[in-house]
Write a protein that holds these residues in place. Structure first.
Motif, PDB file in Angstrom:
ATOM      1  N   TRP A  78      -5.128  -1.110  -1.940  1.00 36.28           N
ATOM      2  CA  TRP A  78      -3.937  -1.855  -1.571  1.00 36.28           C
ATOM      3  C   TRP A  78      -2.678  -1.231  -2.162  1.00 36.28           C
ATOM      4  CZ3 TRP A  78      -5.463  -4.500   2.258  1.00 36.28           C
ATOM      5  CH2 TRP A  78      -6.758  -5.038   2.275  1.00 36.28           C
ATOM      6  N   VAL A  79      -2.819  -0.599  -3.336  1.00 32.51           N
ATOM      7  CA  VAL A  79      -1.670   0.067  -3.950  1.00 32.51           C
ATOM      8  C   VAL A  79      -1.328   1.343  -3.193  1.00 32.51           C
ATOM      9  CG1 VAL A  79      -0.773   1.090  -6.068  1.00 32.51           C
ATOM     10  CG2 VAL A  79      -2.285  -0.902  -6.192  1.00 32.51           C
ATOM     11  N   LEU A  80      -2.342   2.179  -2.950  1.00 36.22           N
ATOM     12  CA  LEU A  80      -2.116   3.451  -2.265  1.00 36.22           C
ATOM     13  C   LEU A  80      -1.849   3.252  -0.772  1.00 36.22           C
ATOM     14  CD1 LEU A  80      -4.913   5.587  -3.976  1.00 36.22           C
ATOM     15  CD2 LEU A  80      -2.475   5.510  -4.534  1.00 36.22           C
ATOM     16  N   GLY A  81      -2.414   2.207  -0.203  1.00 37.13           N
ATOM     17  CA  GLY A  81      -2.265   1.987   1.234  1.00 37.13           C
ATOM     18  C   GLY A  81      -1.147   1.048   1.615  1.00 37.13           C
ATOM     19  N   ALA A  82      -0.311   0.654   0.657  1.00 34.01           N
ATOM     20  CA  ALA A  82       0.741  -0.333   0.937  1.00 34.01           C
ATOM     21  C   ALA A  82       1.685   0.143   2.039  1.00 34.01           C
ATOM     22  CB  ALA A  82       1.529  -0.632  -0.344  1.00 34.01           C
ATOM     23  N   TYR A  83       2.220   1.341   1.905  1.00 37.30           N
ATOM     24  CA  TYR A  83       3.159   1.845   2.908  1.00 37.30           C
ATOM     25  C   TYR A  83       2.485   2.129   4.249  1.00 37.30           C
ATOM     26  CZ  TYR A  83       6.736   2.236  -0.714  1.00 37.30           C
ATOM     27  OH  TYR A  83       7.641   1.965  -1.713  1.00 37.30           O
ATOM     28  N   ILE A  85      -0.091   0.601   5.569  1.00 42.59           N
ATOM     29  CA  ILE A  85      -0.343  -0.708   6.190  1.00 42.59           C
ATOM     30  C   ILE A  85       0.955  -1.287   6.729  1.00 42.59           C
ATOM     31  CG2 ILE A  85      -1.034  -3.089   5.722  1.00 42.59           C
ATOM     32  CD1 ILE A  85      -3.070  -1.971   3.716  1.00 42.59           C
ATOM     33  N   TYR A  86       2.020  -1.137   5.970  1.00 43.77           N
ATOM     34  CA  TYR A  86       3.328  -1.631   6.419  1.00 43.77           C
ATOM     35  C   TYR A  86       3.763  -0.907   7.699  1.00 43.77           C
ATOM     36  CZ  TYR A  86       8.441  -2.009   6.528  1.00 43.77           C
ATOM     37  OH  TYR A  86       9.738  -2.200   6.917  1.00 43.77           O
ATOM     38  N   ILE A  87       3.642   0.405   7.713  1.00 43.61           N
ATOM     39  CA  ILE A  87       4.038   1.177   8.898  1.00 43.61           C
ATOM     40  C   ILE A  87       3.198   0.772  10.106  1.00 43.61           C
ATOM     41  CG2 ILE A  87       4.087   3.505   9.886  1.00 43.61           C
ATOM     42  CD1 ILE A  87       4.759   4.531   7.051  1.00 43.61           C
ATOM     43  N   ALA A 127       4.612  -6.405   4.876  1.00 46.13           N
ATOM     44  CA  ALA A 127       5.877  -6.399   4.140  1.00 46.13           C
ATOM     45  C   ALA A 127       5.662  -6.776   2.680  1.00 46.13           C
ATOM     46  CB  ALA A 127       6.868  -7.357   4.797  1.00 46.13           C
ATOM     47  N   CYS A 128       4.724  -7.687   2.405  1.00 49.63           N
ATOM     48  CA  CYS A 128       4.391  -8.057   1.026  1.00 49.63           C
ATOM     49  C   CYS A 128       3.935  -6.830   0.237  1.00 49.63           C
ATOM     50  CB  CYS A 128       3.282  -9.105   1.012  1.00 49.63           C
ATOM     51  SG  CYS A 128       3.871 -10.796   0.887  1.00 49.63           S
TER      52      CYS A 128
END
Length: 472
Positions: A78-83, A85-87, A127-128
Motif C-alpha cells: 500500500w505504501v509503494l503502490g499508493a501512487y 493505485i491513485y493513477i 486519493a486516501c
C-alpha cells in the motif's frame, strides 16, 4: 533483534465491531424496506434479487477483499503502490466518462455481467493512499504554497472529473482531505479562508450581493474597531451605528447603492485611521476580505441565476430557503423523510411496522434516505445508537491514527476519518433538511455495492497498517 512477526499487533477489534454493527444495521434496514407483506419466503434466488440480497452479496465480496488484504497482501504494497493505485482510479474516472452507463442523469457507472460499479467510490480510496504518500514526504513543508497546491490537486483532480459526470455530491466528499492536510501542517488561516469563502458563496445565493456588501463593510469596521489602539469604544459605537443605519436605509430604499457608497466611505475612514497608526496588516487583511467576499457573493448569485438547471436551483432553494415552496415538488423528499423520522417517536414503530417505510412514501429510502427508515422503525433510540456508532468509529480511527509511528499510516487514517465524517454529516443532515439533497450515501448502511466495498477496503487497509505500526 526483534522479528517483524513479534512486533506485529493483533487486529483492533473495537474498530471491527463498530464496522460490523453499522453494516448489520444497514442490512436490517434494507430488509425492512422491501419486505413483502407475507415475508420473503424460502426462494433463495428471489431473495438475492432484493435490495438486502444484493447488498449481502456485496458484503461477501467486501469481506473477501478484507481477507485478502489482511492475510495475503504485505503492508509495503500500500505504501509503494499508493501512487499507481491513485493513477488507476483517475484513469477509471476518465474511462467512465467515455464508456460509462448513465443512471439518474449521471454517467457514473460501469455495467459488467449484471453488476454495476461506481469508480468514484474507489477514487476516494485511491486519493486516501496518494494523500498519505504525499504528506509522508512533505510533512514539514506543507506551509509552502507549492506543496499546498500539489496536495490540493491530488484530491481536486478526481473531484473535478466526478463533477463532469455530473455527480457534485460525490465530488464534495473530497474536500474532507483538508482535515488530514491540516493535521499534517496546513496553516489554520487557510481553513478560516475556506470557511469564509463557503459562507459568502451560500449567502450570495440567498441574499442580494448589494445587501451582503453593506453587511460585510459593517462587519469589517466592527472587527477593525477592536484593533484600534485608542478610543476603541468610540470606534465600535461608530461602526455599529453606521452599520445598523445602513441596513435600515437599505430596507427602505429601492436602490441600495447610495448606502453602499456611504458605507464604503465610512470603511475608508476606518482603514485610513489604522493606516496612520501603521497597522498595515489589519488594513490589508480587511481590504482583501472585502474584495474577495464581494467577488464570491456576486459570482455565486450570477452562477445560481444564469447557469444552474431548474432542478438544481430547486434543490438549493429547498435547503436554504424552503419557505413558500411546493411540498409536492422539490421539498417532497425532505418533508416525507422528516415525517418518517418524527413518526418513530422514542422507541419506533417496529422494524417492519413503519407506515412511511412499508408503503414507500419516502423516495430513495434504500440509498440516500436510509436514515429515515432507522428513525421510523427504531425511533430516537435507534437513531441515537446509529449516530453514536458512527461517532465511536470516528473516535477509534483517530486513536489508531495518533498511535502510528509512520506519517503515512497516520495521514491515511485521518483521510478515512474525514471521508466517513463528511458522508455521515451530509447524509443524516439531508434526511432532516439541514443539508442539501445531493445524493451522498450513508457509509456501510445505504444500498450500494461500490460504496460498501470501498468503505470496507478502506477500513481493512487501515487495520492492516495498524497491525504493523511497531515494525521498523
Amino acid at each position: 533483534m526483534i522479528s517483524a512477526s513479534a512486533n506485529r499487533s493483533s487486529i483492533d477489534w473495537v474498530t471491527f465491531i463498530l464496522y460490523a454493527f453499522l453494516v448489520m444495521s444497514g442490512l436490517m434496514m434494507l430488509h425492512a424496506v422491501d419486505r413483502p407483506p407475507d415475508g420473503y419466503g424460502q426462494d433463495l434466488a428471489a431473495m438475492l434479487h432484493t435490495p438486502v440480497g444484493q447488498q449481502g452479496v456485496w458484503l461477501l465480496i467486501s469481506l473477501a477483499g478484507w481477507f485478502v488484504i489482511n492475510l495475503l497482501v504485505d503492508r509495503s504494497f500500500w505504501v509503494l503502490g499508493a501512487y499507481p493505485i491513485y493513477i488507476f482510479s483517475v484513469v477509471l474516472l476518465v474511462a467512465v466518462l467515455l464508456f460509462g452507463k448513465e443512471i439518474n442523469n449521471a454517467t457514473s457507472w460501469f455495467s459488467l455481467f449484471g453488476f454495476t460499479f461506481q469508480p468514484g467510490e474507489f477514487a476516494k480510496f485511491g486519493a486516501c493512499l496518494a494523500m498519505a504518500a504525499y504528506l509522508s514526504q512533505w510533512t514539514e513543508k506543507l506551509n509552502q504554497p507549492v506543496h499546498i497546491f500539489t496536495g490540493v490537486m491530488i484530491w481536486a483532480i478526481p473531484a473535478g472529473l466526478i463533477i463532469l459526470q455530473p455527480d457534485p455530491g460525490t465530488s464534495l466528499v473530497f474536500t474532507s482531505f483538508l482535515l488530514v492536510m491540516y493535521r499534517e501542517g496546513l496553516p489554520g488561516i487557510l481553513l478560516v479562508f475556506g470557511g469564509f469563502t463557503a459562507a459568502m458563496f451560500l449567502l450570495g445565493i440567498t441574499q442580494s450581493p448589494t445587501f451582503l456588501t453593506i453587511c460585510l463593510l459593517g462587519l469589517l469596521m466592527v472587527l477593525m474597531s477592536f484593533s484600534a489602539p485608542r478610543r476603541t469604544a468610540w470606534w465600535l459605537a461608530f461602526s455599529l451605528g453606521i452599520t445598523l443605519l445602513g441596513i435600515f436605509l437599505y430596507r427602505q430604499l429601492e436602490n441600495g447603492w447610495p448606502v453602499v457608497v456611504v458605507m464604503a466611505l465610512s470603511f475608508t475612514v476606518a482603514a485610513g485611521y489604522h493606516a496612520l497608526r501603521k497597522n498595515f496588516r489589519m488594513v490589508i487583511s480587511s481590504l482583501s476580505a472585502l474584495v474577495w467576499g464581494v467577488l464570491i457573493a456576486f459570482l455565486a448569485n450570477f452562477t445560481f441565476n444564469n447557469f444552474l438547471l431548474r432542478h438544481q436551483k430547486e434543490r438549493i432553494d429547498a435547503w436554504l430557503r424552503p419557505e413558500g415552496m411546493n411540498e409536492q415538488g422539490a421539498l417532497y423528499n425532505i418533508v416525507q423523510s422528516k415525517l418518517a423520522i418524527a413518526g418513530g417517536g422514542l422507541k419506533g414503530k417496529g422494524l417492519y411496522e413503519g407506515t412511511m417505510t412499508k408503503y414507500d412514501y419516502v423516495p430513495a429510502q434504500e440509498t440516500d434516505f436510509i436514515f429515515s427508515v432507522v428513525g421510523e422503525g427504531e425511533g430516537f433510540l435507534g437513531v441515537a445508537a446509529v449516530i453514536l456508532g458512527f461517532l465511536a468509529l470516528l473516535w477509534r480511527i483517530s486513536v489508531l491514527a495518533e498511535r502510528q509511528n509512520r506519517t503515512f499510516a497516520r495521514a491515511y487514517a485521518y483521510g478515512v476519518a474525514g471521508i466517513i465524517f463528511l458522508h455521515m454529516l451530509v447524509n443524516i443532515g439531508m434526511t432532516m433538511g439541514l443539508m442539501p439533497v445531493i445524493g451522498i450515501p450513508l457509509p456501510f448502511m445505504s444500498k450500494g455495492g461500490s460504496s460498501l466495498f470501498a468503505f470496507t477496503i478502506m477500513i481493512a487497509v487501515l487495520l492492516k497498517l495498524d497491525r504493523h505500526r511497531n515494525e521498523v
